[in-house]
Structures are given as structure tokens and as C-alpha cells.
Design an enzyme around this catalytic site. Structure first.
Site, PDB file in Angstrom:
ATOM      1  N   THR A  38       0.872  -1.183   0.000  1.00 16.89           N
ATOM      2  CA  THR A  38       0.000   0.000   0.000  1.00 16.89           C
ATOM      3  C   THR A  38       0.908   1.232   0.000  1.00 16.89           C
ATOM      4  O   THR A  38       2.135   1.101  -0.082  1.00 16.89           O
ATOM      5  CB  THR A  38      -0.874   0.041   1.274  1.00 16.89           C
ATOM      6  OG1 THR A  38      -0.001   0.255   2.407  1.00 16.89           O
ATOM      7  CG2 THR A  38      -1.657  -1.246   1.466  1.00 16.89           C
ATOM      8  N   ILE A  62      -3.885  -9.298   2.362  1.00 19.29           N
ATOM      9  CA  ILE A  62      -4.424 -10.252   3.346  1.00 19.29           C
ATOM     10  C   ILE A  62      -5.951 -10.354   3.275  1.00 19.29           C
ATOM     11  O   ILE A  62      -6.549 -11.203   3.919  1.00 19.29           O
ATOM     12  CB  ILE A  62      -3.961  -9.947   4.797  1.00 19.29           C
ATOM     13  CG1 ILE A  62      -4.335  -8.531   5.233  1.00 19.29           C
ATOM     14  CG2 ILE A  62      -2.469 -10.194   4.955  1.00 19.29           C
ATOM     15  CD1 ILE A  62      -4.171  -8.287   6.728  1.00 19.29           C
ATOM     16  N   THR A 102      -8.775  -4.091   6.344  1.00 16.38           N
ATOM     17  CA  THR A 102      -7.454  -4.718   6.524  1.00 16.38           C
ATOM     18  C   THR A 102      -7.259  -5.244   7.945  1.00 16.38           C
ATOM     19  O   THR A 102      -6.857  -6.389   8.142  1.00 16.38           O
ATOM     20  CB  THR A 102      -6.337  -3.718   6.162  1.00 16.38           C
ATOM     21  OG1 THR A 102      -6.313  -3.587   4.743  1.00 16.38           O
ATOM     22  CG2 THR A 102      -4.985  -4.210   6.637  1.00 16.38           C
ATOM     23  N   ASP A 133      -0.702  -0.279  22.038  1.00 11.38           N
ATOM     24  CA  ASP A 133      -1.216   0.121  23.358  1.00 11.38           C
ATOM     25  C   ASP A 133      -2.492   0.962  23.228  1.00 11.38           C
ATOM     26  O   ASP A 133      -3.203   1.166  24.209  1.00 11.38           O
ATOM     27  CB  ASP A 133      -0.142   0.886  24.156  1.00 11.38           C
ATOM     28  CG  ASP A 133       0.319   2.173  23.495  1.00 11.38           C
ATOM     29  OD1 ASP A 133      -0.103   2.460  22.346  1.00 11.38           O
ATOM     30  OD2 ASP A 133       1.114   2.912  24.116  1.00 11.38           O
ATOM     31  N   GLU A 134      -2.787   1.435  21.984  1.00 16.15           N
ATOM     32  CA  GLU A 134      -3.962   2.308  21.817  1.00 16.15           C
ATOM     33  C   GLU A 134      -5.268   1.578  22.114  1.00 16.15           C
ATOM     34  O   GLU A 134      -6.299   2.225  22.337  1.00 16.15           O
ATOM     35  CB  GLU A 134      -4.004   2.899  20.405  1.00 16.15           C
ATOM     36  CG  GLU A 134      -2.784   3.720  20.109  1.00 16.15           C
ATOM     37  CD  GLU A 134      -2.974   4.766  19.016  1.00 16.15           C
ATOM     38  OE1 GLU A 134      -4.111   4.987  18.574  1.00 16.15           O
ATOM     39  OE2 GLU A 134      -1.951   5.355  18.619  1.00 16.15           O
ATOM     40  N   ALA A 159      -9.965   0.928  17.526  1.00 19.24           N
ATOM     41  CA  ALA A 159     -11.098  -0.006  17.598  1.00 19.24           C
ATOM     42  C   ALA A 159     -10.864  -1.189  16.660  1.00 19.24           C
ATOM     43  O   ALA A 159     -11.179  -2.335  16.997  1.00 19.24           O
ATOM     44  CB  ALA A 159     -12.393   0.718  17.237  1.00 19.24           C
ATOM     45  N   LYS A 161      -7.912  -2.359  15.730  1.00 16.74           N
ATOM     46  CA  LYS A 161      -6.844  -3.197  16.301  1.00 16.74           C
ATOM     47  C   LYS A 161      -7.396  -3.999  17.490  1.00 16.74           C
ATOM     48  O   LYS A 161      -7.064  -5.170  17.657  1.00 16.74           O
ATOM     49  CB  LYS A 161      -5.650  -2.348  16.748  1.00 16.74           C
ATOM     50  CG  LYS A 161      -4.855  -1.714  15.618  1.00 16.74           C
ATOM     51  CD  LYS A 161      -4.157  -2.715  14.699  1.00 16.74           C
ATOM     52  CE  LYS A 161      -3.009  -3.450  15.346  1.00 16.74           C
ATOM     53  NZ  LYS A 161      -2.246  -4.265  14.366  1.00 16.74           N
ATOM     54  N   ASN A 186       4.352   3.839  21.163  1.00 19.81           N
ATOM     55  CA  ASN A 186       4.760   4.555  19.936  1.00 19.81           C
ATOM     56  C   ASN A 186       6.200   4.247  19.525  1.00 19.81           C
ATOM     57  O   ASN A 186       7.114   4.437  20.311  1.00 19.81           O
ATOM     58  CB  ASN A 186       4.683   6.074  20.156  1.00 19.81           C
ATOM     59  CG  ASN A 186       3.271   6.574  20.131  1.00 19.81           C
ATOM     60  OD1 ASN A 186       2.476   6.206  20.981  1.00 19.81           O
ATOM     61  ND2 ASN A 186       2.941   7.406  19.159  1.00 19.81           N
ATOM     62  N   ARG A 288      -6.937  16.754  17.071  1.00 23.37           N
ATOM     63  CA  ARG A 288      -7.425  15.502  16.463  1.00 23.37           C
ATOM     64  C   ARG A 288      -8.686  15.077  17.236  1.00 23.37           C
ATOM     65  O   ARG A 288      -8.658  15.044  18.474  1.00 23.37           O
ATOM     66  CB  ARG A 288      -6.320  14.453  16.613  1.00 23.37           C
ATOM     67  CG  ARG A 288      -6.710  13.040  16.287  1.00 23.37           C
ATOM     68  CD  ARG A 288      -5.601  12.055  16.683  1.00 23.37           C
ATOM     69  NE  ARG A 288      -4.533  11.991  15.702  1.00 23.37           N
ATOM     70  CZ  ARG A 288      -3.423  11.248  15.869  1.00 23.37           C
ATOM     71  NH1 ARG A 288      -3.238  10.548  16.962  1.00 23.37           N
ATOM     72  NH2 ARG A 288      -2.493  11.235  14.939  1.00 23.37           N
TER      73      ARG A 288
END
Ligand code: NAD
Ligand code: DAU
Length: 349
Positions: A38, A62, A102, A133-134, A159, A161, A186, A288
Site C-alpha cells: 500500500t 491479506i 485490513t 497500546d492504543e 477499535a 486493532k 509509539n 485531532r
């Protein structure tokens, strides 16, 4: 010992460091990089090892189960290390469905491909899922994410992940698939796509463009050098217990604005600019949406049980990272042409 290992997303940032480490460290292993290439996938990341006799590349998405089945049949893998993903939070706000496809459906496809190929013969097999960790959401001023922190994702990226983590766990419980998950903080380092904070800001300083700090700039992240993440993945791959999850972090918390100021100082030194020059580029912009205030990892489990800890200090890692970007202007030019420009215009105007 000979093994065949499929690494998905091996042409991306972290994946390319994992592929390089495994190709060099394990000449007896076949390392098969499965990547759709990608916008974030770049085979230039692997130029130095692409001719190694134990390295194989398969361009595949995938989302395509038939292609995955063919690859599994051809290489008969003993293990999967799954990194392929849509990985940028801001893009997940612009286009959530790409992340559902994905990260969720692609991961379930891969789980099914492994389950079908191994057909219940799980001896010495492993499906190792790389997560973030998010998934744990946001921390207040104090505390750390442990392996038992409840999931509370706040962005479409996290969400997706979190959903993929749940599927991996469920395949372990329901089908006895041998699975491990690790959740990392990170990463930064060479080869990171310049949409993420550190490479974006390095590139903008070089170009004399504004440094767009979201909101009040007081958001906190726990930064880990990508080569230390790759070493943690190797450690877990070799010594991790099936069915377990491991948190990986740098023990290195920075408020965004403090990090940006340090980056500006290092860039001024390296570019031989007057002190304070790059800081003038800092520009506070609209926040954000759903921005998580603080992430911080408690990495005591991997430290105590597997003996891993970060090896590189932040100043050292950041300095090496800046040097890499300054020495690889061609790489930056290639990845910032075309699609990148459209994204940049849309995101920052
Ligand atoms: P990246 O965006 O740099 O690379 C992703 C790679 O996956 C690219 O090579 C891309 O071509 C490939 N890919 C994307 N969609 C695909 C598809 N449908 N089929 C096959 N290949 C596809 O990502 P990264 O930052 O290297 O992150 C790698 C993994 O680590 C991700 O799963 C991410 O969630 C996780 N992670 C990242 C960080 C971080 O700080 N970057 C931290 C913790 C965990
Ligand atoms: O915590 C692990 C996660 O770290 C990974 O799972 C993700 O794949 C990875 O992208 C990263 O997510 P973040 O959202 O924390 O990283 P990003 O580099 O996008 O942003 C870091 C911080 O900097 C965050 O608080 C938002 C802020 N930021 C980011 C950009 C791109 C800005 O202030 N301005 C910007 O232009």
C-alpha cells in the site's frame, strides 16, 4: 533449526526492521514477507537484504484468502508474525472502512488461512499478532497500561486493532490455535512514513514548513526505538508463552510539545542553524478528534519473564533517526510524491 516464517507487512516501517533482524539472525529460517505494498509499504526499506537466500517476497493482500492459501501451501509456514495493518490514526478518521477491511477482516482471513493450513496439527506452530497500546484507550496523569487493563479504544484505528486482538484471542480459545499478542507503545526510527509525528516534523523542518501541533500539545506518548521493538518481537517469538499477551514500551514518556522542542534543537544543531530557528515553525492547530491524552506502558512482564528491556536512550535513538532521514533524502522524496501530497493537502491544508 530450520523454520519457515511468514511476516505480514514486512515492507512497512516496523515490519522491515523485523524482517531484517530475522533474515540476518536466522540464516536457517525461510523468511517470507507478505505485503500488499500500500502507500505505506516500500521495498526500498529492504534493499540491503533483498538478495539474501533465506528471504522471499510475496505481494499479496491479506483480504484475499485464496492468495493466502496459495502462499501457505507453497511455503508450509511454521509461524506467522502479523504486522500488516492500516496504522495511522488520522487516516482512520478520514476513512474508517479501510481499517475495518485490513485490520479486522484481513486478520480474520489470516487466522483462517493458518487454521486451514495447520489443520489441527499445532505442534511447534505460532500465530503471533502485533498490536498497539492504543487498544487500552487513554490514561489520566498517573498510572500505566498493564496486560490486564480493560480495552477501551477511542479511534477507528484502535477499535479495529482491538477487534483484531479479540479475534486472535478467540481463535486461541475456540480452535486452540497457538496465539500470542503483544501491545506496543509509539515507535520511532528510520523508515517511518512521514505522516507520523517524528518523521513528519523532521521533513517539515528540512523544508521550512510549519510544524502542526494538535490542540494544546500536552498529549503524552511513550516512545520506543523501532529496533528495540524488533528485538522484543524476536524475544517473544522465541520465548513467549502461547495464549499470553505482552506489553512493550520504552519507559520514555514525553509531552508532544517537549518532544517537538527537543527535535527542533537537535535539528538546528545538525543543520547548523541558529539556535531557536526550527522552533519558530511550531504552529498549534485544531485538535485531532477523540485524541487520547496519555499512553504509558508497564513493561514489567516482558522484562521479568523474558528479560527484554530497551537498549537505546531517546537522545541516541532520536539523533540516529534524524541522521538517517538527512542521509536518505531520496527515500523521503520517493515516499512523499503522489498519494502523499494529496493526503497532506487534505489533512493540513
Ligand atoms: P506501516 O503503516 O508502516 O506498515 C504497514 C504495512 O502493512 C505496509 O507495508 C503495508 O503495505 C502493509 N499492508 C497494509 N494493508 C495490507 C493488506 N491489506 N495486505 C497486506 N499488506 C498490507 O505500519 P507500522 O507502523 O510498521 O505498524 C506495523 C504494525 O505494528 C501494525 O499492525 C500496527 O498496528 C502495529 N504497531 C505500530 C506502532 C507504531 O508506533 N508504528 C506501535 C505499536 C503497534
Ligand atoms: O501508541 C502506538 C501507536 O502510535 C501505533 O499503534 C500507531 O500505529 C502509531 O501511528 C502511533 O499513534 P499516535 O497517534 O500516537 O502517533 P502519531 O505519530 O500520529 O501522533 C503522535 C502524537 O503527536 C499524538 O498525540 C498526535 C500528535 N500529532 C501528530 C501529528 C501527525 C500532532 O500534534 N501533529 C501531527 O501532525
Amino acid at each position: 533449526m530450520s523454520k519457515a516464517i511468514i511476516i505480514t507487512g514486512g515492507a512497512g516501517f516496523i515490519g522491515s526492521h523485523v524482517v531484517r533482524l530475522f533474515v540476518k539472525k536466522y540464516p536457517g529460517y525461510k523468511i517470507i514477507n507478505v505485503d500488499a505494498l500500500t502507500y505505506a509499504g516500500n521495498l526500498e526499506n529492504l534493499r540491503d537484504i533483498e538478495k539474501s537466500s533465506n528471504y522471499f517476497f510475496e505481494k499479496a493482500n491479506i483480504l484475499n484468502k485464496e492468495e493466502l492459501d496459495k502462499i501457505f501451501k507453497l511455503y508450509q509456514p511454521d509461524a506467522i508474525i502479523h504486522l500488516a495493518a492500516e496504522s495511522h490514526v488520522d487516516r482512520s478518521i478520514l476513512s474508517p472502512m479501510d481499517f475495518v477491511y485490513t485490520n479486522v477482516i484481513g486478520t480474520v482471513n489470516l487466522l483462517n488461512a493458518a487454521k486451514d493450513a495447520w489443520a489441527g496439527n499445532y505442534h511447534e506452530k505460532l500465530f503471533y499478532h502485533i498490536s498497539t497500546d492504543e487498544v487500552f484507550g487513554s490514561l489520566g496523569e498517573k498510572g500505566f497500561f498493564t496486560e490486564s487493563t480493560p480495552y477501551a479504544p477511542n479511534s477507528p484505528y484502535s477499535a479495529s486493532k482491538a477487534s483484531s486482538d479479540h479475534f486472535v484471542r478467540a481463535y486461541g480459545e475456540t480452535f486452540s490455535l497457538p496465539v500470542i499478542i503483544s501491545n506496543c507503545s509509539n515507535n520511532y526510527g528510520p523508515n517511518q512514513f512521514p505522516e507520523k509525528l517524528i518523521p513528519l516534523f523532521i521533513n517539515n523542518i528540512v523544508l521550512g514548513k510549519p510544524l502542526p501541533v494538535y490542540g494544546d500539545g500536552l498529549y503524552t506518548r511513550d516512545w520506543l526505538y523501532v529496533k528495540d521493538h524488533a528485538l522484543a518481537i524476536d524475544n517473544i517469538f522465541q520465548k513467549g508463552e502461547k495464549g499470553e499477551t505482552y506489553n512493550i514500551g520504552g519507559g520514555n514518556e514525553w509531552k508532544n510539545i517537549d518532544l517537538v522542542k527537543m527535535l527542533c534543537r537537535l535539528m538546528d544543531e545538525k543543520l547548523k542553524k541558529k539556535s531557536g530557528n526550527s522552533e519558530q515553525l511550531i504552529s498549534y492547530i485544531k485538535d485531532r478528534p477523540g485524541h487520547d491524552r496519555r499512553y504509558a506502558i508497564d513493561a514489567s512482564k516482558i522484562n521479568k519473564e523474558l528479560g527484554w528491556k530497551p537498549s537505546v536512550t531517546f537522545e541516541q535513538g532520536l539523533s540516529e533517526t534524524i541522521d538517517w532521514y538527512l542521509e536518505n533524502k531520496e527515500w523521503l522524496e520517493h515516499v512523499t510524491s503522489g498519494e502523499y501530497r494529496k493526503y497532506y493537502e487534505g489533512q493540513y491544508g
